[in-house]
Design an enzyme around this catalytic site. Structure first.
Site, PDB file in Angstrom:
ATOM      1  NE  ARG A  85     -64.068  -0.805 -68.918  1.00  0.00           N
ATOM      2  CZ  ARG A  85     -62.851  -1.492 -69.522  1.00  0.00           C
ATOM      3  NH1 ARG A  85     -62.955  -2.699 -69.865  1.00  0.00           N
ATOM      4  NH2 ARG A  85     -61.618  -0.614 -69.473  1.00  0.00           N
ATOM      5  CB  VAL A 102     -55.897  -2.369 -58.562  1.00  0.00           C
ATOM      6  CG1 VAL A 102     -54.749  -1.629 -58.272  1.00  0.00           C
ATOM      7  CG2 VAL A 102     -56.760  -2.356 -57.275  1.00  0.00           C
ATOM      8  N   GLY A 138     -74.989  -2.589 -56.217  1.00  0.00           N
ATOM      9  CA  GLY A 138     -76.231  -2.289 -55.357  1.00  0.00           C
ATOM     10  C   GLY A 138     -77.292  -1.499 -55.813  1.00  0.00           C
ATOM     11  CD  GLU A 198     -60.791   6.403 -66.361  1.00  0.00           C
ATOM     12  OE1 GLU A 198     -60.287   7.556 -66.935  1.00  0.00           O
ATOM     13  OE2 GLU A 198     -60.366   5.449 -66.769  1.00  0.00           O
TER      14      GLU A 198
END
Length: 223
Positions: free
Chosen positions: A79, A45, A24, A141
């Site tokens: 990422r 995941v 977004g 992360e």
């Protein structure tokens, strides 16, 4: 539903929600006709096999538990890929300003690369998800890197599995040289950043005009 499915469900929810939110940000730059520091976003995941390997490395029992969730901070992983090195700091600042997640740790492997040559900026965040059992705080992360850094890291990751983390000296040296070459590429591209972005804008506009001509040839002839 098994214990692992229950344990990993909030992580999957967190990844899905964060992907939408981070994408977004990119869309919002497009709406105001500004160059986005985000090129694209991926997320996953960690597979059970990888969780098992990491639990052995950390000395944590391989079982769904608060201890495992605390020790393994990258079960949920996002990422963010950027075109230019300077975009990385812009993205980190955008994330710091958000109220929907809490940053608990940052690791700057851009300024201080790992001995292997690895470069990336890592942000460990706490992100709340709403579940049937109430609010659950998930640790995730977020890795932020350039496309060149990501290419190198993907290759190094594959080789790491092959050699179990113990690289032959020649491979190790070549990887370090490749990491430096990738960083020099990023630096060179940064020097002509404005030219690159102007060219990309021109090409995007050209494609849009071509699409209009292709889809509405009669309308174009009326001009």
């Amino acid at each position: 539903m098994g214990q692992w499915d229950v344990f990993l469900s909030p992580y999957k929810q967190a990844v899905d929600e964060l992907k939408v939110k981070l994408k977004g940000i990119r869309s919002q730059f497009g709406i105001v006709n500004a160059n986005s520091p985000i090129e694209f976003v991926t997320g996953r995941v960690k597979p059970l096999a990888s969780i098992y390997d990491k639990s052995l490395e950390k000395g944590v029992p391989f079982e769904p538990s608060d201890k495992l969730a605390e020790e393994l901070q990258d079960i949920a992983g996002l990422r963010i890929m950027c075109q230019f090195v300077d975009d990385i700091s812009a993205v980190t600042e955008l994330i710091r300003q958000r109220n929907d997640m809490k940053i608990i740790e940052e690791k700057d492997y851009i300024t201080h690369s790992k001995p292997s040559g690895y470069r990336s900026h890592h942000m460990i965040v706490e992100y709340p998800v709403e579940t049937l059992r109430g609010k659950k705080i998930v640790i995730a992360e977020i890795q932020i890197r350039t496309l060149a850094m990501n290419f190198w890291a993907s290759i190094e990751h594959s080789l790491n599995y092959k050699y179990k983390g113990v690289f032959p000296e020649e491979i190790k040296n070549r990887l370090q040289s490749a990491a430096e070459a990738a960083f020099r590429l990023d630096e060179e591209m940064s020097l002509i950043r404005s030219e690159i972005q102007d060219a990309q804008t021109y090409f995007s506009e050209y494609k849009e005009d071509l699409a209009v001509l292709t889809n509405n040839p009669e309308k174009e002839r009326e001009k």
